[in-house]
Scaffold this motif. Structure first.
Motif, PDB file in Angstrom:
ATOM      1  N   GLY A  17       0.823  -1.201   0.000  1.00 44.44           N
ATOM      2  CA  GLY A  17       0.000   0.000   0.000  1.00 44.44           C
ATOM      3  C   GLY A  17       0.860   1.255   0.000  1.00 44.44           C
ATOM      4  N   ALA A  72      -6.076   0.407   4.381  1.00 44.39           N
ATOM      5  CA  ALA A  72      -4.989  -0.506   4.752  1.00 44.39           C
ATOM      6  C   ALA A  72      -5.441  -1.908   5.137  1.00 44.39           C
ATOM      7  CB  ALA A  72      -4.186   0.100   5.905  1.00 44.39           C
ATOM      8  N   LEU A  78       2.651  -0.951   4.406  1.00 45.02           N
ATOM      9  CA  LEU A  78       2.146   0.367   4.039  1.00 45.02           C
ATOM     10  C   LEU A  78       3.293   1.363   4.056  1.00 45.02           C
ATOM     11  CD1 LEU A  78      -0.536   1.879   3.418  1.00 45.02           C
ATOM     12  CD2 LEU A  78      -0.707   2.366   5.869  1.00 45.02           C
ATOM     13  N   VAL A 100       4.211  -0.644   8.928  1.00 39.73           N
ATOM     14  CA  VAL A 100       4.144   0.711   8.379  1.00 39.73           C
ATOM     15  C   VAL A 100       5.554   1.292   8.327  1.00 39.73           C
ATOM     16  CG1 VAL A 100       3.212   3.040   8.676  1.00 39.73           C
ATOM     17  CG2 VAL A 100       1.823   1.058   9.349  1.00 39.73           C
TER      18      VAL A 100
END
Length: 390
Positions: A17, A72, A78, A100
């Motif tokens: 992502g 998400a 991400l 992340v």
């Protein structure tokens, strides 16, 4: 103990992502497509440059908490291509076990220029002297009471981008045009050069740096006009710039790219100006000039893959293509065929259909074995191609 293998990222159901669908995301997607890594992108614009290159595009507000959470749900890792994202949502995702990068702890520091400057002071990282203000009105009080003197650099604490949110304040009247809210007032540095070092740090702690680059700025728009690699500076200055950049990287504990912008003072001190935790304008030259370009390197780092070689194959210069003054509307790249005929010249068009003054519309890289020759051609490019409206 057996070595733990990374997930199968390639030609698989793994989903990366990316928050932000601008030109940086688009150039990152060149690399994910090369590796056949599945991608999902969130951006507020229905015409985001990244839209054509990702597997799935979602239109939505990067600053909206629920939008980021929902986006998400089905991504495995991400990352960002712009700092202006909802950090509370990213923290919630981390709490839920989502990977992340950069970590929100690093992003919180970087996202706010006042916090960023305090971080440098707390960690003995050299930077220009500054004052922090919660409101614009406090600046006037400080000036009237002798605490702050003209001229100085005003910077909005948040949401500055591409030269926006930065102004030189020379007199009291200049304050009128500034927006309210948290800001810093920074000492103006008498510098020889503006430099940058890109540091790449993978999830397992492997670190590499790119060569020091030199940046030439447009005096009015406060945007980079030229990025020159290698920087035309003394070797000891380059070593010091690398040392300072590595210290920032170590203390901030980012994962991925960290572009560290620096001042070289008249006495050859190195001061940190600011940082960006993502691919950066100062690294665009690397697409043609480096063994591993910055966008591929960011992907390698956040997926915990071995980092690539950061050395340059040839000297490289990047010229920003920005909208010409007096032109707003459907874009036209005037004389692009002429620059394509020049030696070692490659234009990159970002895919923004509408131009306006000083909007970043693309860049051009110039590669040559001779840095002085590359700089001459870069000047020709700058004087030849014009980004105008039809």
């Amino acid at each position: 103990m057996p070595v733990k293998e990374n997930p199968n990222y390639f030609s698989s159901n793994f989903n990366l992502g990316i928050l932000g669908g601008g030109q940086l995301g688009k150039m990152m997607l060149y690399e994910t497509r090369k590796f056949d890594i599945r991608t999902k992108v969130l951006d507020a614009s229905s015409e985001a440059p990244s839209k054509i290159a990702c597997n799935q595009f979602v239109q939505g507000d990067l600053m909206d908490y629920q939008t980021v959470l929902d986006f998400a749900t089905d991504v495995d890792v991400l990352t960002i291509e712009i700092e202006n994202v909802n950090v509370e949502a990213l923290e919630k995702l981390e709490d839920q076990g989502k990977t992340v990068y950069p970590p929100t702890k690093a992003l919180r520091i970087i996202q706010n220029k006042a916090k960023q400057k305090l971080f440098y002071v707390d960690n003995q990282i050299p930077t220009a002297d500054f004052s922090r203000f919660a409101y614009k009105s406090e600046i006037k009080d400080s000036i009237e009471n002798g605490g702050l003197q003209f001229p100085f650099i005003w910077k909005a604490a948040q949401f500055g981008y591409d030269g926006q949110g930065v102004k030189v304040v020379r007199k009291m009247e200049d304050l009128n045009a500034l927006p309210p809210g948290e800001c810093i007032a920074e000492e103006i540095i008498d510098f020889k050069n503006e430099l940058a070092v890109i540091v790449c740090r993978s999830a397992n702690g492997e670190i590499k740096t790119y060569p020091v680059v030199e940046m030439e700025f447009h005096p009015e728009a406060n945007q980079v006009e030229y990025v020159i690699c290698p920087a035309r500076i003394d070797e000891k200055v380059a070593e010091r710039a690398q040392e300072v950049a590595l210290k920032v990287s170590e203390k901030i504990e980012h994962v991925g790219l960290l572009a560290v912008e620096l001042f070289q003072t008249q006495t050859d001190e190195i001061l940190v100006n600011e940082v960006a935790p993502r691919p950066h304008n100062s690294g665009h030259y690397s697409i043609e000039a480096s063994y591993t370009n910055q966008f591929e390197q960011h992907i390698r780092a956040i997926l915990n893959l071995p980092l690539g070689e950061t050395k340059s194959k040839v000297a490289g210069i990047m010229v920003n293509l920005v909208g010409a003054e007096g032109h707003t509307g459907d874009v036209h790249y005037q004389n692009i065929e002429e620059i394509l005929a020049m030696e070692g010249v490659t234009p990159h068009i970002y895919g923004k259909k509408q131009t306006r003054p000083f909007r970043k519309m693309g860049h051009v890289t110039i590669v040559n074995q001779d840095i002085s020759k590359a700089r001459q051609i870069a000047q020709q490019v700058k004087e030849t191609i014009k980004v105008i409206s039809k």
